[in-house]
Design a protein around this motif. Structure first.
Motif, PDB file in Angstrom:
ATOM      1  N   VAL A 159      45.463 -15.462  -2.372  1.00  0.00           N
ATOM      2  CA  VAL A 159      46.858 -15.446  -1.928  1.00  0.00           C
ATOM      3  C   VAL A 159      47.237 -13.990  -1.699  1.00  0.00           C
ATOM      4  O   VAL A 159      46.973 -13.142  -2.550  1.00  0.00           O
ATOM      5  N   VAL A 160      47.809 -13.697  -0.531  1.00  0.00           N
ATOM      6  CA  VAL A 160      48.238 -12.342  -0.224  1.00  0.00           C
ATOM      7  C   VAL A 160      49.669 -12.350   0.270  1.00  0.00           C
ATOM      8  O   VAL A 160      50.118 -13.313   0.892  1.00  0.00           O
ATOM      9  N   ALA A 161      50.381 -11.270  -0.016  1.00  0.00           N
ATOM     10  CA  ALA A 161      51.756 -11.119   0.438  1.00  0.00           C
ATOM     11  C   ALA A 161      51.768 -10.383   1.781  1.00  0.00           C
ATOM     12  O   ALA A 161      50.991  -9.452   1.990  1.00  0.00           O
ATOM     13  N   VAL A 162      52.632 -10.805   2.659  1.00  0.00           N
ATOM     14  CA  VAL A 162      52.840 -10.137   3.950  1.00  0.00           C
ATOM     15  C   VAL A 162      54.321  -9.793   4.066  1.00  0.00           C
ATOM     16  O   VAL A 162      55.160 -10.372   3.372  1.00  0.00           O
ATOM     17  N   ILE A 186      42.780 -18.325   3.055  1.00  0.00           N
ATOM     18  CA  ILE A 186      43.640 -17.361   2.384  1.00  0.00           C
ATOM     19  C   ILE A 186      45.079 -17.789   2.670  1.00  0.00           C
ATOM     20  O   ILE A 186      45.456 -18.010   3.819  1.00  0.00           O
ATOM     21  N   GLU A 242      51.295 -18.635   6.318  1.00  0.00           N
ATOM     22  CA  GLU A 242      50.182 -19.325   6.980  1.00  0.00           C
ATOM     23  C   GLU A 242      49.025 -19.495   6.015  1.00  0.00           C
ATOM     24  O   GLU A 242      48.961 -18.840   4.974  1.00  0.00           O
ATOM     25  N   ARG A 260      55.344 -14.750   1.878  1.00  0.00           N
ATOM     26  CA  ARG A 260      56.341 -13.688   1.929  1.00  0.00           C
ATOM     27  C   ARG A 260      57.202 -13.819   0.685  1.00  0.00           C
ATOM     28  O   ARG A 260      57.773 -14.880   0.423  1.00  0.00           O
ATOM     29  N   GLU A 263      48.726 -17.359  -7.266  1.00  0.00           N
ATOM     30  CA  GLU A 263      47.343 -17.649  -6.888  1.00  0.00           C
ATOM     31  C   GLU A 263      46.680 -18.597  -7.881  1.00  0.00           C
ATOM     32  O   GLU A 263      45.964 -19.506  -7.494  1.00  0.00           O
ATOM     33  N   THR A 288      45.021 -19.127   6.473  1.00  0.00           N
ATOM     34  CA  THR A 288      44.038 -18.654   7.452  1.00  0.00           C
ATOM     35  C   THR A 288      42.845 -19.597   7.512  1.00  0.00           C
ATOM     36  O   THR A 288      42.628 -20.395   6.596  1.00  0.00           O
ATOM     37  N   LYS A 324      48.833 -16.913   2.989  1.00  0.00           N
ATOM     38  CA  LYS A 324      49.712 -15.763   3.200  1.00  0.00           C
ATOM     39  C   LYS A 324      51.141 -16.194   2.889  1.00  0.00           C
ATOM     40  O   LYS A 324      51.613 -17.222   3.393  1.00  0.00           O
TER      41      LYS A 324
END
Length: 75
Positions: free
Chosen positions: A71-74, A34, A28, A38, A58, A30, A36
């Motif tokens: 950029v973040v990993a979930v 940001i 997604e 995987r 990123e 946000t 997100k």
């Protein structure tokens, strides 16, 4: 466009990550811009995944779409 670019660019990133047996999936974007993602394959749980995420993913996305704030990993 902020919301369509990461989706289009993820195929390019997958080609890059596939060289090491990994892949990336857009989860997604946000409201705070940001991205997100995987990480899957060999990238999931890899000790170098954080460096790859910040240093490559990123950077590529932020250069192309300056509105991206991170950029973040979930899981």
């Amino acid at each position: 466009d902020l919301h369509s670019f990461p989706t289009r660019r993820s195929s390019d990133l997958n080609l890059l990550l596939a060289q090491d047996g990994g892949s990336i999936e857009l989860v997604e974007i946000t409201p705070g811009n940001i991205v997100k993602v995987r990480l899957t394959g060999h990238c999931a749980g890899c000790p170098g995944a954080r460096m790859t995420l910040k240093g490559i993913v990123e950077q590529i996305l932020s250069e192309a779409v300056p509105e991206i704030r991170g950029v973040v990993a979930v899981d």
